[in-house]
Design a protein around this motif. Structure first.
Motif, short mmCIF file in Angstrom:
data_model
loop_
_atom_site.label_atom_id
_atom_site.label_comp_id
_atom_site.label_asym_id
_atom_site.label_seq_id
_atom_site.Cartn_x
_atom_site.Cartn_y
_atom_site.Cartn_z
N GLY A 7 0.78 -1.23 -0.12
CA GLY A 7 -0.10 0.13 0.07
C GLY A 7 0.81 1.20 -0.02
N LEU A 8 1.88 1.21 0.84
CA LEU A 8 2.69 2.35 0.96
C LEU A 8 3.56 2.78 -0.43
CD1 LEU A 8 3.91 4.53 2.90
CD2 LEU A 8 6.12 2.92 3.43
N VAL A 9 3.86 1.68 -0.88
CA VAL A 9 4.52 1.84 -2.42
C VAL A 9 3.77 2.33 -3.26
CG1 VAL A 9 5.53 0.62 -4.41
CG2 VAL A 9 6.41 0.11 -2.08
N ILE A 10 2.35 1.85 -3.40
CA ILE A 10 1.44 2.30 -4.36
C ILE A 10 0.96 3.85 -4.18
CG2 ILE A 10 -0.92 2.18 -5.23
CD1 ILE A 10 -0.75 -0.78 -4.93
N ASP A 11 1.00 3.98 -2.83
CA ASP A 11 0.86 5.45 -2.64
C ASP A 11 1.71 6.50 -2.96
OD1 ASP A 11 -1.46 6.60 -0.36
OD2 ASP A 11 0.48 7.72 -0.19
N GLN A 12 3.07 6.02 -2.71
CA GLN A 12 3.96 6.66 -3.18
C GLN A 12 4.21 7.10 -4.63
OE1 GLN A 12 6.12 8.86 -1.17
NE2 GLN A 12 4.83 8.13 0.35
N GLY A 13 3.86 5.93 -5.36
CA GLY A 13 3.90 5.95 -6.79
C GLY A 13 2.84 6.99 -7.27
N PHE A 14 1.62 7.12 -6.55
CA PHE A 14 0.42 7.96 -6.77
C PHE A 14 1.09 9.45 -6.69
CE2 PHE A 14 -2.83 4.81 -7.09
CZ PHE A 14 -3.60 5.37 -7.89
N ARG A 15 1.80 9.74 -5.35
CA ARG A 15 2.30 10.96 -5.07
C ARG A 15 3.36 11.47 -6.39
NH1 ARG A 15 0.94 12.51 0.27
NH2 ARG A 15 -0.20 10.89 1.33
N LEU A 16 4.44 10.56 -6.72
CA LEU A 16 5.07 10.91 -7.61
C LEU A 16 4.42 11.18 -9.06
CD1 LEU A 16 8.07 10.75 -8.29
CD2 LEU A 16 7.63 8.57 -9.28
N ALA A 17 3.41 10.30 -9.55
CA ALA A 17 2.63 10.75 -10.59
C ALA A 17 2.12 12.17 -10.40
CB ALA A 17 1.39 9.41 -10.89
N HIS A 18 1.31 12.48 -9.17
CA HIS A 18 0.76 13.72 -9.19
C HIS A 18 1.67 14.89 -9.35
CE1 HIS A 18 -1.86 16.55 -6.90
NE2 HIS A 18 -2.63 16.02 -6.96
N ARG A 19 3.04 14.83 -8.62
CA ARG A 19 3.85 15.74 -9.09
C ARG A 19 4.33 16.08 -10.55
NH1 ARG A 19 6.03 14.29 -4.14
NH2 ARG A 19 7.68 12.80 -5.25
#
Lengths: 281, 272
Positions: B250-262
């Motif tokens: 979950g944490l990895v996917i969440d960070q992936g989303f944050r990166l995509a957002h940036r």
């Protein structure tokens, strides 16, 4: 391009039944082609409501508003509007914001390549006119409030609207930026030839910009007095200290205090402090 | 940002909403992560603490290793990820357009929002018997549970994101002659996009929390299923391993989303 506006018995209430609020009592006003009119008044006087009704963003409860003799039906490309803030598209660059209307069907019907070229030149000219050349590819978030409003004005002018409606466009800017914007918008009025209706709560701004001032009063919102501004067409900042400017400013401020109930507030305050002084004695 | 001591002698660490030294930030963050791990390690090594009751970090790591090398952990991760992503994607495909219309048209809002508000309070777990009855006990049922758990919340969040588009942006388009379709396509959707991606990120997290519930339904694979099975055999270390792995993914996917957002919305970075 320019146009005349005729407001006849424009009446507006918000809500229904006993809780309905009367926002504007039968307003009548004729605005001439290429006129620069400013609406000024205390909050709740219906100045923004009337402007939004001309823009077609607010319906009339009764009465009519016509542009060049034709009744308005909703917003239209002949009446561009500049808002106080939050109207720019943050995901588009300055240039893309200014060219936004070029993506819309209302502006692309029967478009030829010559039109496209003309539009491109138009956008460039507006960017230069508004002093935006150095930020043409920046995003709105990267600009100051004053620069953002320049973009908003350029975007509104892009389609050469005969009427430009401005709803307290400089209300959130600091005093120095405002002065620059005042001269800029007067310049725009001169070279574009559009009719401009400008809403503000700042009396000095209303006098400096307007050829005619419409003073509005609250409870219920209504047109109270019309003033012709006794200043020449060419204006400069020094005129803000001219006797005729100051006299008109005093007259309008007095009238606003009278109609907004501020005068009674001040009298109340004087009475209260007198009573307090008595108690202390 | 430099952190100066104010004249009143209060350290920036204890001033409300005041920037602190980045080094202090990282030290504190590390402490926040390491302290519980240390506490766990100490507690599990205390005399009289049964490994079955509380396995230590080393036991859990060893279990993850054997799970990965002998017990088919990659397959469990793959099938669980597939179920979560499928259930979440299915609700996104329906919730995005539906939320767009609920947020844009008051009539659609009146028609659908009260109903959605009502259903979202119904417990997804309680739908299991119905799902088994209607969908069966194949893959579809696990995806359906995750769908039920995320969809109704997602619709409401999407509608809220859409409603947050500043009215001035919409009205400016209207005065430029935009049609209703053009306003949806060229103003509301692009304007709401960053918030929508955030909503997708948050709901993806919720989808993971429904995994164990979904794998209650006649599963014979997956991380949630492994946790449930370990419970039956009192393999506490495997329960720990399963929970930690779900959290980690979950944490990895969440960070992936944050990166995509940036990466997707560079324009959100303000003035420098």
């Amino acid at each position: 391009m320019t146009a005349s506006i005729e407001i006849r018995d424009a009446f507006k209430t918000f809500g229904h039944g006993p809780r309905a609020i009367q926002a504007l009592d039968k307003a009548n006003l004729a605005i001439r082609p290429n006129e620069f009119v400013t609406f000024v008044g205390a909050s709740g006087c219906g100045k923004s409501t009337l402007l939004r009704m001309i823009g077609g963003l607010e319906s009339l409860t009764s009465g009519s508003i016509t542009v060049n003799g034709r009744p308005i039906a909703g917003p239209g490309v002949d009446r561009a509007m500049v808002f106080q803030h939050y109207s720019l598209y943050p995901w588009l660059t300055v240039t893309e914001n200014i060219k936004f209307c070029r993506q819309l069907k209302a502006h692309t019907r029967d478009r030829t390549s010559a039109d496209v070229e003309k539009a491109s030149g138009r956008a460039d000219a507006l960017i230069r006119l508004m002093g935006l050349s150095h930020v043409a590819h920046a995003y709105p978030n990267q600009l100051s409030g004053g620069m953002q409003q320049r973009v908003a004005i350029a975007r509104a002018l892009m389609s050469r609207p005969p009427i430009l409606l401005m709803d307290e466009p400089f209300g959130a800017l600091d005093a120095q930026t405002r002065e620059v914007m005042h001269d800029l918008i007067r310049h725009v009025h001169r070279i574009e030839g559009s009719t401009i209706v400008f809403v503000t709560h700042d009396v000095e701004e209303a006098i400096y910009l307007g050829q005619r001032i419409v003073l509005m009063a609250p409870r219920p919102g209504r047109i109270d007095t019309l003033y012709d501004v006794p200043l020449p067409a060419e204006r400069h900042q020094d005129m803000k200290l001219a006797p005729e400017f100051l006299a008109l400013k005093r007259e309008i401020l007095d009238r606003i205090r009278e109609t907004s109930g501020m005068k009674t507030d001040l009298e109340q305050l004087a009475r209260l402090s007198a009573e307090a002084a008595e108690l202390e004695a | 940002m430099s952190a100066h001591k104010r004249s009143d002698g209060i350290s920036p660490l204890w001033q409300i909403r005041t920037a602190i030294d980045p080094r202090h930030y990282w030290v504190l963050a590390l402490c926040g992560l390491v302290a519980p791990l240390l506490g766990w390690s100490i507690a599990s090594n205390l005399d009289g603490v049964d490994k079955v009751f509380l396995p230590g970090p080393a036991d859990v790591l060893a279990r993850i290793w054997t799970w990965a090398s002998e017990d088919g952990l990659p397959a469990d991760v793959a099938i669980s990820t597939w179920r979560v992503v499928a259930g979440w994607a299915l609700s996104a495909v329906i919730a995005l357009p539906l939320g767009l219309f609920i947020g844009s048209y008051r009539s659609v809002q009146a028609l659908l929002e009260p109903l959605t508000d009502f259903i979202r309070y119904m417990p997804a777990v309680a739908f299991i018997p119905l799902v088994m009855l209607w969908v069966g006990i194949e893959e579809g049922s696990k995806i359906a549970i995750i769908f039920i758990g995320t969809f109704f919340q997602m619709v409401l969040m999407v509608a809220e994101d859409v409603r947050r588009v500043p009215l001035a942006q919409i009205e400016a388009a209207q005065t430029m002659g935009a049609s209703r379709g053009e306003i949806l396509e060229r103003v509301i959707v692009p304007s709401a996009k960053p918030a929508l991606l955030d909503t997708l990120r948050v709901t993806m997290g919720w989808a993971w929390t429904y995994l164990v519930v979904a794998e209650l339904v006649a599963a014979n694979s997956g991380l949630g299923y492994a946790v449930l099975k370990a419970q039956r055999f009192l393999q506490t270390d495997k329960i720990f391993a399963g929970i930690l792995l779900i959290g980690l993914i979950g944490l990895v996917i969440d960070q992936g989303f944050r990166l995509a957002h940036r990466k997707a919305f560079p324009y959100l970075a303000g003035r420098h």
